[in-house]
Design an enzyme around this catalytic site. Structure first.
Site, PDB file in Angstrom:
ATOM      1  N   GLY A  32       0.828  -1.202   0.000  1.00 14.17           N
ATOM      2  CA  GLY A  32       0.000   0.000   0.000  1.00 14.17           C
ATOM      3  C   GLY A  32       0.861   1.249   0.000  1.00 14.17           C
ATOM      4  N   ARG A  36       7.382   1.640   0.988  1.00 16.66           N
ATOM      5  CA  ARG A  36       7.720   0.209   1.120  1.00 16.66           C
ATOM      6  C   ARG A  36       8.257  -0.334  -0.199  1.00 16.66           C
ATOM      7  NH1 ARG A  36       8.139  -1.728   6.345  1.00 16.66           N
ATOM      8  NH2 ARG A  36       6.351  -1.082   7.542  1.00 16.66           N
ATOM      9  N   ARG A  55       2.759  11.128  -8.664  1.00 13.46           N
ATOM     10  CA  ARG A  55       2.046  11.189  -7.383  1.00 13.46           C
ATOM     11  C   ARG A  55       2.825  10.553  -6.226  1.00 13.46           C
ATOM     12  NH1 ARG A  55      -3.883  12.095  -7.904  1.00 13.46           N
ATOM     13  NH2 ARG A  55      -4.113  12.685 -10.058  1.00 13.46           N
ATOM     14  N   ARG A  99      -0.676  -8.618  -3.434  1.00 15.70           N
ATOM     15  CA  ARG A  99      -0.721  -7.491  -2.503  1.00 15.70           C
ATOM     16  C   ARG A  99       0.021  -7.884  -1.234  1.00 15.70           C
ATOM     17  NH1 ARG A  99      -2.579  -3.730   0.915  1.00 15.70           N
ATOM     18  NH2 ARG A  99      -4.023  -4.278   2.570  1.00 15.70           N
ATOM     19  N   SER A 102      -1.108  -4.628   5.343  1.00 17.47           N
ATOM     20  CA  SER A 102      -1.379  -4.861   6.760  1.00 17.47           C
ATOM     21  C   SER A 102      -2.881  -5.001   6.971  1.00 17.47           C
ATOM     22  CB  SER A 102      -0.817  -3.722   7.604  1.00 17.47           C
ATOM     23  OG  SER A 102      -1.451  -2.526   7.236  1.00 17.47           O
ATOM     24  N   ASP A 216      -2.647  -4.522  13.879  1.00 21.50           N
ATOM     25  CA  ASP A 216      -3.425  -4.102  15.055  1.00 21.50           C
ATOM     26  C   ASP A 216      -4.533  -5.118  15.310  1.00 21.50           C
ATOM     27  OD1 ASP A 216      -4.156  -2.611  12.495  1.00 21.50           O
ATOM     28  OD2 ASP A 216      -6.000  -2.385  13.629  1.00 21.50           O
ATOM     29  N   ARG A 229       6.514  -3.885  13.114  1.00 18.83           N
ATOM     30  CA  ARG A 229       5.925  -3.779  11.783  1.00 18.83           C
ATOM     31  C   ARG A 229       6.940  -4.116  10.708  1.00 18.83           C
ATOM     32  NH1 ARG A 229       1.100  -0.067  10.523  1.00 18.83           N
ATOM     33  NH2 ARG A 229       0.389   0.235  12.618  1.00 18.83           N
TER      34      ARG A 229
END
Ligand code: HPA
Length: 244
Positions: A32, A36, A55, A99, A102, A216, A229
């Site tokens: 996402g 990363r 972008r 994909r 998280s 989470d 993470r």
């Protein structure tokens, strides 16, 4: 009216990705967060080349264990993921999208830092309501990729949870406990992109899989530290790269 987007060298690009067709290969990993994508290119790929900065949604192609792979940021939510996945498939000939993201756990047994393989995706989005009015389409993972990911995880000694995930349009939902109904029906975790990705994969006959780490926990209210993470992200990433 049709508008063509042209790169400096005269070659065509897609509307949101400034790359030549040959810059992107058939298998794409999609985190996402575009940072990363940069992290993966810098730490895991050989000869990585950045093909997109439009972008700030970085895209790279490089080599992992001798195999070429592209890494493209998807952004957050179905609309952003769908724009990039649509162009990767239709303008760049991509055949496999994995994909890597998280999720928030919706089950006591699915722990923080665990990995979830999204076998299917339930959703509160209306994207499929528009395509299938008064009917229900069930977005599912590629069985081939799911099986490979599961077997690879076993081989690598990584515990995975396999099942349904909930793709939501609202990170800040109202009422704030609306996720509980999904939990009662055994849905493992909540995230924001998989239903869009799996639906496009079905429409254009490509393979897709979401591999997610639990950042989470909606039942216990635990959350990963940024160090945790990164560690769990690396485990998920190594699993995804092995599928390439
Ligand atoms: N909700 C939605 N998306 C998420 C969450 C969450 O709790 N955690 C990670 N992605």
């Amino acid at each position: 009216m049709s508008v063509e987007f042209i790169l400096k060298g005269g070659e065509k690009m897609s509307i949101h990705i400034a790359a030549k067709k040959s810059d992107i290969v058939e298998t794409v990993l999609m985190p996402g967060d575009p940072m990363r994508a940069q992290y993966i290119a810098n730490n895991y790929l050989q000869n990585a080349v950045c093909y997109n900065q439009v972008r700030g949604m970085f895209g790279y192609t490089g080599t992992y264990k001798g195999k070429k792979v592209s890494i493209q940021g998807s952004g957050m939510g179905i609309p952003s993921m769908s724009i990039y996945a649509h162009e990767l498939i239709n303008d760049y000939g991509v055949k496999k999208i994995i994909r890597i993201g998280s999720c928030g756990s919706l089950q006591k047994e699915v722990n923080i830092r665990d990995i979830v393989l999204a076998q299917a995706s339930s959703s509160d989005t209306n994207i499929n309501g528009r395509i299938f009015p008064s009917m229900t389409f069930c977005p599912i993972a590629s069985f081939n990729l799911l099986l490979k990911a599961y077997n690879k995880a076993v081989e690598m000694g990584i515990k995975v949870n396999v099942g349904n995930v909930f793709t939501t349009d609202l990170f800040y939902d109202e009422p704030s406990d609306s996720w509980k109904v999904w939990s009662r029906y055994g849905v493992l975790a909540v995230e924001m992109e998989t239903a869009g990705l799996y639906t496009l994969a079905a429409r254009y006959n490509i393979e897709a899989l979401s591999i997610l780490t639990v950042s989470d926990h909606l039942i216990t209210n635990e959350a990963c530290t940024s160090e945790e993470r990164e560690k769990t992200f690396n485990k998920m990433l190594e699993l995804a790269l092995e599928l390439v």
